[in-house]
Design a protein around this motif. Structure first.
Motif, mmCIF file in Angstrom:
data_model
loop_
_atom_site.group_PDB
_atom_site.id
_atom_site.type_symbol
_atom_site.label_atom_id
_atom_site.label_comp_id
_atom_site.label_asym_id
_atom_site.label_seq_id
_atom_site.Cartn_x
_atom_site.Cartn_y
_atom_site.Cartn_z
ATOM 1 N N THR A 42 -29.643 -45.049 10.457
ATOM 2 C CA THR A 42 -29.462 -44.030 9.425
ATOM 3 C C THR A 42 -28.545 -42.918 9.918
ATOM 4 O O THR A 42 -27.669 -42.443 9.188
ATOM 5 N N ASN A 43 -28.724 -42.512 11.158
ATOM 6 C CA ASN A 43 -27.867 -41.475 11.724
ATOM 7 C C ASN A 43 -26.413 -41.939 11.802
ATOM 8 O O ASN A 43 -25.490 -41.199 11.438
ATOM 9 N N LEU A 45 -24.922 -44.311 10.034
ATOM 10 C CA LEU A 45 -24.362 -44.468 8.691
ATOM 11 C C LEU A 45 -24.118 -43.123 8.031
ATOM 12 O O LEU A 45 -23.121 -42.927 7.328
ATOM 13 N N SER A 46 -25.030 -42.175 8.247
ATOM 14 C CA SER A 46 -24.865 -40.838 7.688
ATOM 15 C C SER A 46 -23.611 -40.172 8.237
ATOM 16 O O SER A 46 -22.845 -39.535 7.502
ATOM 17 N N ASN A 47 -23.368 -40.317 9.546
ATOM 18 C CA ASN A 47 -22.146 -39.771 10.151
ATOM 19 C C ASN A 47 -20.896 -40.465 9.609
ATOM 20 O O ASN A 47 -19.863 -39.829 9.390
ATOM 21 N N ALA A 48 -20.994 -41.775 9.396
ATOM 22 C CA ALA A 48 -19.846 -42.524 8.866
ATOM 23 C C ALA A 48 -19.491 -42.065 7.463
ATOM 24 O O ALA A 48 -18.327 -42.095 7.063
ATOM 25 N N VAL A 49 -20.499 -41.632 6.705
ATOM 26 C CA VAL A 49 -20.251 -41.077 5.372
ATOM 27 C C VAL A 49 -19.676 -39.667 5.498
ATOM 28 O O VAL A 49 -18.662 -39.319 4.883
ATOM 29 N N LYS A 50 -20.324 -38.848 6.320
ATOM 30 C CA LYS A 50 -19.962 -37.427 6.426
ATOM 31 C C LYS A 50 -18.537 -37.228 6.916
ATOM 32 O O LYS A 50 -17.803 -36.368 6.408
ATOM 33 N N TYR A 51 -18.128 -38.009 7.928
ATOM 34 C CA TYR A 51 -16.829 -37.789 8.556
ATOM 35 C C TYR A 51 -15.758 -38.764 8.069
ATOM 36 O O TYR A 51 -14.712 -38.907 8.703
ATOM 37 N N GLY A 105 -24.235 -30.027 10.092
ATOM 38 C CA GLY A 105 -24.625 -30.795 11.268
ATOM 39 C C GLY A 105 -25.019 -29.878 12.403
ATOM 40 O O GLY A 105 -24.690 -28.684 12.404
ATOM 41 N N THR A 106 -25.740 -30.456 13.378
ATOM 42 C CA THR A 106 -26.207 -29.666 14.518
ATOM 43 C C THR A 106 -25.692 -30.185 15.849
ATOM 44 O O THR A 106 -25.748 -29.480 16.851
ATOM 45 N N GLY A 107 -25.228 -31.425 15.892
ATOM 46 C CA GLY A 107 -24.762 -31.987 17.150
ATOM 47 C C GLY A 107 -25.867 -32.578 18.004
ATOM 48 O O GLY A 107 -25.675 -32.774 19.204
ATOM 49 N N ILE A 108 -27.027 -32.872 17.414
ATOM 50 C CA ILE A 108 -28.105 -33.484 18.204
ATOM 51 C C ILE A 108 -28.463 -34.889 17.726
ATOM 52 O O ILE A 108 -29.177 -35.604 18.418
ATOM 53 N N GLY A 109 -27.976 -35.301 16.557
ATOM 54 C CA GLY A 109 -28.347 -36.606 16.013
ATOM 55 C C GLY A 109 -27.974 -37.761 16.920
ATOM 56 O O GLY A 109 -28.781 -38.658 17.185
ATOM 57 N N LEU A 110 -26.741 -37.758 17.443
ATOM 58 C CA LEU A 110 -26.310 -38.843 18.324
ATOM 59 C C LEU A 110 -27.037 -38.804 19.657
ATOM 60 O O LEU A 110 -27.331 -39.850 20.240
ATOM 61 N N VAL A 111 -27.326 -37.603 20.143
ATOM 62 C CA VAL A 111 -28.048 -37.473 21.418
ATOM 63 C C VAL A 111 -29.434 -38.095 21.298
ATOM 64 O O VAL A 111 -29.878 -38.859 22.157
ATOM 65 N N ILE A 112 -30.130 -37.762 20.203
ATOM 66 C CA ILE A 112 -31.464 -38.323 19.972
ATOM 67 C C ILE A 112 -31.382 -39.834 19.779
ATOM 68 O O ILE A 112 -32.186 -40.591 20.322
ATOM 69 N N VAL A 172 -36.374 -25.738 11.495
ATOM 70 C CA VAL A 172 -35.732 -25.331 10.241
ATOM 71 C C VAL A 172 -34.569 -26.277 9.987
ATOM 72 O O VAL A 172 -33.574 -26.270 10.718
ATOM 73 N N GLU A 173 -34.678 -27.115 8.959
ATOM 74 C CA GLU A 173 -33.696 -28.171 8.713
ATOM 75 C C GLU A 173 -33.733 -28.564 7.239
ATOM 76 O O GLU A 173 -34.775 -28.966 6.722
ATOM 77 N N ASP A 174 -32.587 -28.449 6.558
ATOM 78 C CA ASP A 174 -32.556 -28.808 5.136
ATOM 79 C C ASP A 174 -32.026 -30.219 4.889
ATOM 80 O O ASP A 174 -31.924 -30.652 3.753
ATOM 81 N N ASN A 175 -31.717 -30.936 5.966
ATOM 82 C CA ASN A 175 -31.254 -32.317 5.832
ATOM 83 C C ASN A 175 -32.426 -33.250 6.147
ATOM 84 O O ASN A 175 -32.881 -33.320 7.290
ATOM 85 N N PRO A 176 -32.941 -33.966 5.140
ATOM 86 C CA PRO A 176 -34.124 -34.811 5.374
ATOM 87 C C PRO A 176 -33.888 -35.920 6.384
ATOM 88 O O PRO A 176 -34.815 -36.350 7.078
ATOM 89 N N LEU A 177 -32.646 -36.421 6.519
ATOM 90 C CA LEU A 177 -32.366 -37.463 7.509
ATOM 91 C C LEU A 177 -32.543 -36.922 8.921
ATOM 92 O O LEU A 177 -33.146 -37.565 9.778
ATOM 93 N N ASN A 178 -32.029 -35.702 9.165
ATOM 94 C CA ASN A 178 -32.200 -35.095 10.483
ATOM 95 C C ASN A 178 -33.670 -34.833 10.780
ATOM 96 O O ASN A 178 -34.137 -34.998 11.911
ATOM 97 N N ALA A 179 -34.402 -34.413 9.751
ATOM 98 C CA ALA A 179 -35.821 -34.128 9.937
ATOM 99 C C ALA A 179 -36.578 -35.388 10.340
ATOM 100 O O ALA A 179 -37.469 -35.351 11.201
ATOM 101 N N GLU A 180 -36.223 -36.536 9.749
ATOM 102 C CA GLU A 180 -36.902 -37.780 10.083
ATOM 103 C C GLU A 180 -36.599 -38.207 11.517
ATOM 104 O O GLU A 180 -37.467 -38.732 12.215
ATOM 105 N N VAL A 181 -35.351 -37.988 11.955
ATOM 106 C CA VAL A 181 -35.002 -38.321 13.335
ATOM 107 C C VAL A 181 -35.827 -37.473 14.306
ATOM 108 O O VAL A 181 -36.367 -37.960 15.306
ATOM 109 N N MET A 182 -35.966 -36.174 13.989
ATOM 110 C CA MET A 182 -36.746 -35.291 14.858
ATOM 111 C C MET A 182 -38.221 -35.687 14.865
ATOM 112 O O MET A 182 -38.879 -35.660 15.904
#
Length: 204
Positions: A42-43, A45-51, A105-112, A172-182
């Motif tokens: 999901t992360n 694919l989400s990045n592939a859409v965003k960028y 974005g926060t820059g932690i999705g790929l790290v996680i 504090v996160e308004d992106n549900p995809l990021n919240a699920e990763v966390m």
């Protein structure tokens, strides 16, 4: 893969992106926690859409490069990455200059995601590409493969209760995809109770 695609298909449609996929018959089964694998895909694919660029495309390919391994590659037709950016990709909170683009974005999705892949005995890397776009490759053991997990990712070490009181973490996160990763990464830490606040006002 189907679950991850369902989460990002709406965003892709809004940007006019075409998504294609090809999975070799020998790469349909891999070893990993279903929730964590879904979070990684999901992360990516989400990045592939965003960028990506408006009207661009995303291609997903699954294959077995060698016995005992399955690789899932997610490539896009977007901004792409220089060699220097690829070298700095997996540094926490480093958005490689994308913070000036106005894209969230926060820059932690790929790290996680990389850490989750390593915990399952695999890896996550950015692959060099000719031409525009970026390609990320998730590598995990194939079904039936006898692959040892790295010692640092031993499950008992990750899930052993920590002494002392439980800790409360407000995210504090308004992106549900990021919240699920966390949620996924902190589920490995029994001593931490996670609370997710969407709007900033709610977090305050």
């Amino acid at each position: 893969l189907a679950r991850a695609l369902a989460l990002v298909q709406g965003q892709a449609t809004e940007h006019g992106l075409a998504i294609s996929q090809r999975v070799d018959p020998g790469a349909v089964g891999l070893v990993g926690d279903p929730t964590r694998v879904t979070q990684i895909l999901t992360n990516l694919l989400s990045n592939a859409v965003k960028y990506n660029r408006p009207g661009g495309s995303i291609h997903i390919e699954g294959h077995s490069p060698e016995p005992g391994w399955v690789e899932i590659a997610v490539s896009d037709t977007g901004l792409g990455l220089t060699a220097e950016q690829r070298a700095a990709l997996f540094q926490p909170f480093n958005r490689l200059g994308r913070e000036r683009s106005g894209l969230p974005g926060t820059g932690i999705g790929l790290v996680i995601s990389q850490r989750l892949a390593e915990m399952m005995g695999g890896s996550l890397r950015a692959q060099a590409q000719d031409g525009p776009g970026a390609c990320f490759v998730l590598r995990l053991p194939a079904v039936g493969a006898a692959v040892a997990r790295p010692a640092a990712a031993a499950p008992d070490e990750l899930t052993r209760p920590r002494p002392g009181p439980r800790r409360h973490l407000l995210y504090v996160e308004d992106n549900p995809l990021n919240a699920e990763v966390m949620r996924g990464i902190l589920a490995q830490r029994p001593g931490i109770e996670l609370e997710v606040a969407g709007p900033v006002a709610s977090g305050l």
